[in-house]
Each structure stands twice: as structure tokens, then as C-alpha cells.
Design an enzyme around this catalytic site. Structure first.
Site, PDB file in Angstrom:
ATOM      1  N   HIS A  29       0.812  -1.153  -0.028  1.00 43.83           N
ATOM      2  CA  HIS A  29      -0.069  -0.072  -0.153  1.00 43.83           C
ATOM      3  C   HIS A  29       0.812   1.233  -0.047  1.00 43.83           C
ATOM      4  CE1 HIS A  29      -3.882   2.300   0.488  1.00 43.83           C
ATOM      5  NE2 HIS A  29      -2.971   3.071   1.152  1.00 43.83           N
ATOM      6  N   HIS A  31       1.611   5.092  -2.717  1.00 42.70           N
ATOM      7  CA  HIS A  31       1.135   5.911  -3.628  1.00 42.70           C
ATOM      8  C   HIS A  31       2.148   6.564  -4.389  1.00 42.70           C
ATOM      9  CE1 HIS A  31      -2.739   5.625  -1.347  1.00 42.70           C
ATOM     10  NE2 HIS A  31      -2.003   5.878  -0.471  1.00 42.70           N
ATOM     11  N   TYR A  47      -6.469  17.965  -1.898  1.00 34.90           N
ATOM     12  CA  TYR A  47      -5.314  18.159  -1.303  1.00 34.90           C
ATOM     13  C   TYR A  47      -4.290  18.442  -2.669  1.00 34.90           C
ATOM     14  CZ  TYR A  47      -4.287  13.084  -1.627  1.00 34.90           C
ATOM     15  OH  TYR A  47      -3.876  11.911  -2.043  1.00 34.90           O
ATOM     16  N   SER A  75      -6.256   9.599  -4.459  1.00 37.33           N
ATOM     17  CA  SER A  75      -7.504  10.415  -4.570  1.00 37.33           C
ATOM     18  C   SER A  75      -7.196  11.943  -5.443  1.00 37.33           C
ATOM     19  CB  SER A  75      -8.166  10.537  -3.523  1.00 37.33           C
ATOM     20  OG  SER A  75      -7.390  11.579  -2.425  1.00 37.33           O
ATOM     21  N   ARG A 122     -10.621   0.752  -6.247  1.00 37.26           N
ATOM     22  CA  ARG A 122     -10.756   1.149  -5.017  1.00 37.26           C
ATOM     23  C   ARG A 122     -11.911   1.887  -4.946  1.00 37.26           C
ATOM     24  NH1 ARG A 122      -7.007   5.586  -1.698  1.00 37.26           N
ATOM     25  NH2 ARG A 122      -6.978   4.584   0.289  1.00 37.26           N
ATOM     26  N   ARG A 128     -14.338  13.436   3.238  1.00 42.11           N
ATOM     27  CA  ARG A 128     -13.397  14.507   3.060  1.00 42.11           C
ATOM     28  C   ARG A 128     -12.313  14.448   1.845  1.00 42.11           C
ATOM     29  NH1 ARG A 128     -11.790  11.851   7.429  1.00 42.11           N
ATOM     30  NH2 ARG A 128      -9.454  10.662   7.211  1.00 42.11           N
ATOM     31  N   ASP A 246       2.139   3.127   3.349  1.00 38.21           N
ATOM     32  CA  ASP A 246       1.243   4.219   2.879  1.00 38.21           C
ATOM     33  C   ASP A 246       2.059   5.647   2.535  1.00 38.21           C
ATOM     34  OD1 ASP A 246      -1.367   5.504   2.747  1.00 38.21           O
ATOM     35  OD2 ASP A 246      -1.061   6.453   4.710  1.00 38.21           O
TER      36      ASP A 246
END
EC number: 3.1.1.57
Length: 293
Positions: A29, A31, A47, A75, A122, A128, A246
Site C-alpha cells: 500500500h 502511492h 489536497y 485520490s 478502489r 473529506r 502508505d
């Protein structure tokens, strides 16, 4: 906006972990962000991070002692998976990915994502981060996924029961991001962990990521509540747990974790070599490189 004006959410000089992962260990996991000049962020992005491209990710992989990555579409890039696909291509077989798609995507586009190394999609239910999460459309696209794919779901503990009928209807395996963000201060027998165990017991094809002590344990390092709450879950569901850094830690700019310390959580939640090998090698290989098993 220049790169320096955007959000920095990762430690630029992470420590070397004391723990050494087993050969073939997978960071399942992580990004990439941008680079924005090549891969612009979505107009709907909540963001705007600094560039954190594949070269940085793979340097961290090597620094921490991992062999492969599973790159989850961030995202901030919306449903344009170009940055993630580019990173997978640059990894030369050492990365696979999770896409975020418009539910109206057609079979040819899904096939192209598969060819590019994607192995799942996903669904994000954090309000948020996303404006819309249409369950009916999500279920429709879940029924059209290429063979061997799964669905990754990101939600917070307070909506788990609300999501149960939706998850019950998903026709492919499910992977839950960050254990559905339980309140680890409740301990291993708290309400959030009990509800999550009920979910895992409801289907044998629900997996989870034992990830993000920095997000889930507000006390900060050494994240003792996280270790105390998560270790029993890993032990009891050892064949369905995976792990990841992460990195680059989206939205964690106010509490940037040291990735070396994040890796050193592994032996605290998976204390035996057997558990560590399942969580870091066997299980993610089954999900993402099954053709090699």
C-alpha cells in the site's frame, strides 16, 4: 503553484529500520503523486501534494528492504490513472496497482488497465476525500472486473455497519484499507475491532491491510495502542492480512511519520517469522502476482 508551495507529507530522510523484511517482501500500500507537470492533479482534488514520483518510491523501497510495491491510485489524481500506470511500467515487473475508475468504464479500458499492471479498483467512502460514492454504480462495475481482480474499500469505522449490505453484495474478493480505521485506543476487544472481526467472519474472501499506525494511533510513536490492538487481529486472520507503508502518507503533513519506524512496527504486530512471511510475501503474492505462485 510551485512544487515547494504544495503539501509535503513525508519524511525526506527516513531512518533505516532495525527490522529486516524477508526476501521478496512487498510494500502493498503506497502511492505516487505526479510529477504534476507530467500528470496533473484532478480538478476535484482535496489536497495538492508535492511531487512524489516513482524514482522516490523505488529508492524508499530499496532503503527499507522491500522487493516490490503495490501502488494505489491516490485520490488527488481522481480517475486518471496515468501516473500510477507510469510508475508500474517503470518498476520493470516489481509493481502492480489498484485503480480508481469512473463506474461507466468499458471492458476495453479495464483490459488496458490489466495490461498495465492493475489488479483491482478502489472505492473510497471518506467524505473529506471524495464528493460522491454511488454504491449502485460501484456494484455494477465490480461485476465487470477482469478475472483475478478484487475491490479495495476505504472507510471509517463509524460507517462499517451502514456499508455491510453493500459489501455483502460485492461479487469479487475485498481488501479493506487500514482495517476500516478503528479507534485503536479501545484495545483489541473494543467495539470497533469486534465489528471488524464480524465483517471478516462474514466472508472468507475479505482481506485487510494492517497499516497506518501513524493515522490510527493519535499518541504518536511508538504507537503502542496500535500494536496492542492489531497484533491479535493479524494472528487470528494470518492468511488474509497484507501490509504497506502508505508512503507518501497523504494528508499527514501535521504528523509526518518516519518510514523506518513504520517498518519497525511489523515485528510488533506479526512477531514470528511465519506471520511476517505471510503478511509481507505469501498473501500479497496471492493477490497481485498469483501467476507466480
Amino acid at each position: 503553484m510551485t512544487n515547494d508551495e504544495r503539501i509535503l507529507s513525508w519524511n525526506e530522510t527516513p531512518s533505516k529500520p532495525r527490522y529486516t523484511p524477508p526476501p521478496g517482501a512487498i510494500d502493498a500500500h503506497c502511492h505516487v503523486f505526479g510529477p504534476m507537470a507530467q500528470f496533473p492533479f484532478s480538478p476535484k482534488a482535496k489536497y495538492l501534494p508535492r511531487d512524489a514520483g516513482p524514482d522516490m518510491l523505488f529508492a524508499l523501497r530499496d532503503h527499507l528492504g522491500f522487493a516490490r510495491n503495490v501502488i494505489v491510485q491516490a485520490s488527488c489524481h481522481g480517475t486518471d490513472n496515468a501516473a500510477t500506470l507510469d510508475a508500474i511500467a517503470r518498476a520493470q515487473g516489481k509493481a502492480r496497482g489498484i485503480a480508481v475508475v469512473d463506474p461507466a468504464i468499458d471492458e476495453a479500458e479495464l483490459a488496458a488497465l490489466h495490461e498495465g499492471g492493475m489488479r483491482g479498483i478502489r472505492f473510497n467512502f471518506l467524505k473529506r476525500l471524495v464528493d460522491d460514492a454511488p454504491k449502485d454504480k460501484f456494484l455494477e462495475v465490480a461485476g465487470r472486473l477482469p478475472a483475478g481482480w478484487h475491490v479495495v474499500i476505504y472507510f471509517e469505522a463509524d460507517i462499517l455497519e451502514e456499508l455491510r449490505p453493500f459489501m455483502d453484495a460485492i461479487p469479487v474478493p475485498i481488501v479493506i484499507d487500514h482495517m476500516g480505521r478503528p479507534d485503536v485506543r479501545q484495545g483489541p476487544d473494543g467495539a470497533d475491532m469486534k465489528a471488524f472481526r464480524r465483517l471478516l467472519d462474514s466472508r472468507e474472501d475479505i482481506w485487510f491491510k494492517a497499516t497506518c499506525p501513524d493515522r490510527l494511533d493519535p499518541a504518536g510513536p511508538p504507537w503502542d495502542d496500535f500494536a496492542r490492538s492489531v497484533a491479535p487481529l493479524v494472528a487470528d486472520y494470518a492468511d488474509r492480512v497484507i501490509w504497506g507503508t502508505d508512503w507518501p502518507h497523504p494528508n499527514m503533513q501535521d504528523a509526518i511519520p518516519d518510514d523506518g519506524l513504520v517498518v519497525d512496527m511489523i515485528p510488533r504486530i506479526a512477531p514470528t517469522p511465519e506471520l511476517q512471511h505471510k503478511m509481507l510475501v505469501t498473501n500479497p503474492m496471492r493477490l497481485y502476482w498469483s501467476e507466480e505462485m
